[in-house]
Design an enzyme around this catalytic site. Structure first.
Site, PDB file in Angstrom:
ATOM      1  N   HIS A  39      -1.591 -14.790  -3.029  1.00 13.94           N
ATOM      2  CA  HIS A  39      -1.744 -15.195  -1.635  1.00 13.94           C
ATOM      3  C   HIS A  39      -0.905 -16.427  -1.347  1.00 13.94           C
ATOM      4  O   HIS A  39      -0.908 -17.393  -2.119  1.00 13.94           O
ATOM      5  CB  HIS A  39      -3.213 -15.482  -1.309  1.00 13.94           C
ATOM      6  CG  HIS A  39      -3.419 -15.874   0.124  1.00 13.94           C
ATOM      7  ND1 HIS A  39      -3.287 -14.983   1.167  1.00 13.94           N
ATOM      8  CD2 HIS A  39      -3.704 -17.076   0.692  1.00 13.94           C
ATOM      9  CE1 HIS A  39      -3.508 -15.607   2.311  1.00 13.94           C
ATOM     10  NE2 HIS A  39      -3.758 -16.875   2.049  1.00 13.94           N
ATOM     11  N   SER A  40      -0.165 -16.405  -0.229  1.00 14.29           N
ATOM     12  CA  SER A  40       0.647 -17.522   0.236  1.00 14.29           C
ATOM     13  C   SER A  40       1.668 -17.910  -0.851  1.00 14.29           C
ATOM     14  O   SER A  40       2.451 -17.064  -1.268  1.00 14.29           O
ATOM     15  CB  SER A  40      -0.263 -18.689   0.642  1.00 14.29           C
ATOM     16  OG  SER A  40       0.419 -19.619   1.441  1.00 14.29           O
ATOM     17  N   MET A  41       1.669 -19.149  -1.321  1.00 18.93           N
ATOM     18  CA  MET A  41       2.583 -19.496  -2.403  1.00 18.93           C
ATOM     19  C   MET A  41       2.411 -18.563  -3.591  1.00 18.93           C
ATOM     20  O   MET A  41       3.382 -18.185  -4.266  1.00 18.93           O
ATOM     21  CB  MET A  41       2.356 -20.943  -2.864  1.00 18.93           C
ATOM     22  CG  MET A  41       3.295 -21.381  -3.997  1.00 18.93           C
ATOM     23  SD  MET A  41       2.889 -22.978  -4.744  1.00 18.93           S
ATOM     24  CE  MET A  41       1.623 -22.471  -5.920  1.00 18.93           C
ATOM     25  N   ALA A  61       1.930 -15.496  -3.632  1.00 21.36           N
ATOM     26  CA  ALA A  61       2.663 -14.245  -3.453  1.00 21.36           C
ATOM     27  C   ALA A  61       4.061 -14.349  -4.039  1.00 21.36           C
ATOM     28  O   ALA A  61       4.560 -13.415  -4.675  1.00 21.36           O
ATOM     29  CB  ALA A  61       2.738 -13.891  -1.969  1.00 21.36           C
ATOM     30  N   SER A  85       0.252 -11.446  -0.103  1.00 25.18           N
ATOM     31  CA  SER A  85      -0.663 -11.720   1.003  1.00 25.18           C
ATOM     32  C   SER A  85      -0.307 -13.039   1.673  1.00 25.18           C
ATOM     33  O   SER A  85      -0.046 -14.040   0.997  1.00 25.18           O
ATOM     34  CB  SER A  85      -2.098 -11.766   0.466  1.00 25.18           C
ATOM     35  OG  SER A  85      -3.002 -12.283   1.416  1.00 25.18           O
TER      36      SER A  85
END
Length: 269
Positions: A101-103, A105, A128
């Protein structure tokens, strides 16, 4: 991208947290946290998966936080991906699904690239809350250069931390070095448009994410030579907190596919 011979089992436990043991796993799910995030963010996942008994679920714990707080945070995303891959490469080979998720990803994407280069490609990459890795970061690309208060304002804007943590000066002071390093890692990262993997990519995004538009989430399509699909959920940057049952259902489906699919290395080793 090669493994280091000096790594030990203790290193494995520092980096990869397993909150529910699977006696005979048929697949492996590795979860990568967001900037400032920790492995316990994913603690509920193995208990919610329908396929939990067949899946080894591992959550990555980056250096510089919680029980690793005395370690220097890693402010280079490629170095971070190198370290995670080195530890993963020591584990018995299983069909592998990477979820970030975010970083996280982008870290997962770079780990997928390293797995592929080592001849152990992932079965699927699920990203994500993150725009495609070749897209520039725009006006917020200097968060890691800002003062502590400005970084806290950015976290509040994304609703990425509990109000208890944000309102506790001691907790925030302890978290700030790792948080700043994470922002530096993601803000200085560049992949280039030619960076691709062969495994399928699933991109997840919130329809009101201030950091990632739906079009930017779809840019991940250009970074795989395999299948691609985009799933849009209601919510902001941390949509997956409220939408976790649906996200878990999606992961269950991909893990079942990974278990049932023939090994990409079968007959070649």
């Amino acid at each position: 991208m090669s493994t280091r011979p000096d790594l030990t089992a203790a290193d494995d436990e520092l980096w990869l947290r397993c909150y529910r043991k699977s006696e005979a796993p048929a697949a492996r799910l590795v979860c990568f946290p967001h900037a400032g995030g920790t492995a316990p963010f994913y603690r509920p996942v193995p208990f919610a998966l329908a396929a939990a008994d067949r899946v080894e679920v591992l959550a990555v714990q980056y250096p510089g936080r919680q029980d690793r707080r005395r370690e220097e945070p890693i402010a280079d995303l490629n170095v971070l991906a190198d370290r995670v891959h080195e530890v993963l490469a020591r584990r018995p080979e299983l069909p592998l699904v990477l979820f970030g998720h975010s970083m996280g990803a982008v870290v997962a994407f770079e780990v997928a690239r390293r797995c592929e280069a080592a001849g152990r490609p992932a079965a699927r990459l699920v990203v994500s809350g993150r725009r495609g890795p070749a897209i520039g970061l725009g006006p917020t690309s200097g968060v890691h250069l800002l003062g502590d208060d400005a970084i806290m304002d950015e976290i509040r804007r994304l609703d990425g931390s509990s109000s208890i943590v944000l309102s506790d000066p001691e907790l925030m002071a302890a978290a700030m070095p790792a948080l700043r390093a994470d922002y530096r890692a993601i803000e200085t990262y560049r992949s280039g448009e030619a960076a691709v993997v062969t495994c399928p990519i699933t991109s997840l995004t919130g329809d009101r994410d201030p950091k990632t538009s739906v079009a930017e989430a779809e840019d991940w399509r250009a970074h795989t030579t395999g299948a691609f699909d985009l799933q849009v959920f209601p919510g902001g940057h941390f949509f997956l907190v409220d939408e976790m049952p649906r996200v878990i259902g999606l992961l269950d489906g991909h893990l079942s596919e990974a278990v049932d699919a023939p090994s990409p290395t079968a007959g070649g080793r």
